[in-house]
Design a protein around this motif. Structure first.
Motif, PDB file in Angstrom:
ATOM      1  N   ALA A 159       0.837  -1.208   0.000  1.00 50.75           N
ATOM      2  CA  ALA A 159       0.000   0.000   0.000  1.00 50.75           C
ATOM      3  C   ALA A 159       0.871   1.257   0.000  1.00 50.75           C
ATOM      4  CB  ALA A 159      -0.942  -0.009   1.197  1.00 50.75           C
ATOM      5  N   PRO A 160       1.740   1.400  -0.980  1.00 48.73           N
ATOM      6  CA  PRO A 160       2.600   2.591  -1.015  1.00 48.73           C
ATOM      7  C   PRO A 160       1.810   3.880  -1.160  1.00 48.73           C
ATOM      8  CG  PRO A 160       2.694   1.437  -3.110  1.00 48.73           C
ATOM      9  CD  PRO A 160       1.944   0.546  -2.170  1.00 48.73           C
ATOM     10  N   GLN A 161       0.598   3.784  -1.691  1.00 52.71           N
ATOM     11  CA  GLN A 161      -0.241   4.969  -1.877  1.00 52.71           C
ATOM     12  C   GLN A 161      -0.626   5.624  -0.563  1.00 52.71           C
ATOM     13  OE1 GLN A 161      -1.066   1.856  -2.655  1.00 52.71           O
ATOM     14  NE2 GLN A 161      -3.063   1.338  -1.750  1.00 52.71           N
ATOM     15  N   THR A 162      -0.441   4.912   0.553  1.00 52.67           N
ATOM     16  CA  THR A 162      -0.738   5.481   1.869  1.00 52.67           C
ATOM     17  C   THR A 162       0.041   6.770   2.097  1.00 52.67           C
ATOM     18  OG1 THR A 162      -1.090   3.247   2.739  1.00 52.67           O
ATOM     19  CG2 THR A 162      -0.799   4.999   4.354  1.00 52.67           C
ATOM     20  N   VAL A 163       1.241   6.837   1.547  1.00 48.68           N
ATOM     21  CA  VAL A 163       2.084   8.020   1.721  1.00 48.68           C
ATOM     22  C   VAL A 163       1.444   9.244   1.079  1.00 48.68           C
ATOM     23  CG1 VAL A 163       4.395   8.981   1.360  1.00 48.68           C
ATOM     24  CG2 VAL A 163       4.116   6.530   1.766  1.00 48.68           C
ATOM     25  N   ALA A 164       0.624   9.027   0.057  1.00 44.92           N
ATOM     26  CA  ALA A 164      -0.046  10.137  -0.621  1.00 44.92           C
ATOM     27  C   ALA A 164      -1.460  10.356  -0.111  1.00 44.92           C
ATOM     28  CB  ALA A 164      -0.081   9.883  -2.120  1.00 44.92           C
TER      29      ALA A 164
END
Length: 235
Positions: A159-164
Motif C-alpha cells: 500500500a505505497p499509496q498510503t504516503v499520498a
C-alpha cells in the motif's frame, strides 16, 4: 560566627561557579520545543508560495508535521540550539525543493517510471504497485517503502499509496528517511545532505541548478531562523 560566615561564603562561591558552568553548556532544543522552531508562520511562509490549486495545499500542514514528529522526536534536537535550527532549515529546504513549496504530493509523471529493484529480495515489489516519489521527501523505490512501512506501521510494499493519502504518514516517511540517511551526515555540511538525498543525480556537476536551488532555500531558512548556515554548502 566566623565559621558560619565562612561556610556561607563557600556556599555562595559554589553556587556562582555552578551557574557559570551551566551558562557555558551549549543549549539544546528538547523534543517538546520543535514547535518553537517550526512555527505556523515558518510553515505558512513556505506553503503559501505554492499555487492555490496545488494538491498539497489541502494535504500538508504544520499540525500533520508535529504529529509525525511525535514519532521522531530526535529530529531538530541536536547538540546545540544552532545545530537544531540548521537541521530544521536543511530538512525543510529539501522538502521545499522536492514538493515545490508543498505543492506536490506525488512525483510528476512518477506512475510511468519504474522504481522497482527486483534484485532486492528482502523488500520485493508487489504486483501493480508503484514506488515512485511521494511525500515531503519524495520517498522512492521498494527498498525504501518496505523498511519505512515497517518502522512507521503501514504496509509500504502493498500500500505505497498510503504516503499520498495520509499526511501524517507522509511526514513520517520524510522524517524516517532523514533520521536514517541524512542526519548522520549533518555534521559534514548541507552539501552532504544533498548527496544523501539525490547525490547520484545532482552532485559532481550532475545538475548544478537543482543543487543551487536547494542551497538557496537552506540559506534563506537559516536566515529566518537566525542561524549561520555553516560551511560546505554544495556537493
Amino acid at each position: 560566627m566566623l565559621q558560619v560566615a565562612m561556610t556561607s561564603k563557600v556556599a555562595g562561591f559554589v553556587t556562582t561557579l555552578f551557574m557559570m558552568v551551566m551558562m557555558m553548556v551549549p543549549k539544546t532544543v528538547s523534543a517538546e520545543n520543535i514547535d518553537r522552531i517550526v512555527t505556523q508562520q515558518f510553515f505558512d511562509m513556505i506553503i503559501n508560495q505554492a499555487d492555490g490549486d496545488c494538491p498539497g495545499k489541502n494535504f500538508y500542514s504544520r499540525d500533520a508535521f508535529l504529529k509525525a514528529h511525535n514519532s521522531y522526536h530526535r529530529f531538530g534536537n541536536m547538540n546545540t540550539e544552532d545545530d537544531s535550527k540548521r537541521e530544521v532549515a536543511a530538512a525543510f529546504a529539501h522538502f521545499t525543493h522536492e514538493t515545490g513549496h508543498f505543492c506536490y504530493i506525488e512525483e510528476i509523471g512518477g506512475a510511468s517510471r519504474d522504481y522497482c529493484d527486483e534484485s532486492n529480495i528482502e523488500f520485493p515489489c508487489a504486483p501493480n504497485k508503484g514506488y515512485y516519489g511521494r511525500g515531503p521527501i519524495q520517498l522512492s523505490w521498494n527498498f525504501n517503502y518496505g523498511p519505512a512501512g515497517q518502522n512507521i506501521g503501514f504496509d509500504g510494499l502493498n500500500a505505497p499509496q498510503t504516503v499520498a493519502n495520509d499526511p501524517v504518514v507522509s511526514f513520517k516517511t520524510a522524517l524516517w528517511y532523514w533520521m536514517e540517511f541524512v542526519r548522520p551526515v549533518m555534521n559534514q555540511g548541507f552539501g552532504a545532505t544533498i548527496r544523501a538525498i539525490n547525490g547520484y543525480l545532482e552532485c559532481n556537476q550532475g545538475n548544478p541548478e537543482t543543487v543551487n536551488a536547494r542551497v538557496y532555500y537552506y540559506t534563506q531558512y537559516c536566515s529566518q531562523l537566525g542561524v549561520a548556515p555553516g560551511d560546505n554548502l554544495t556537493c
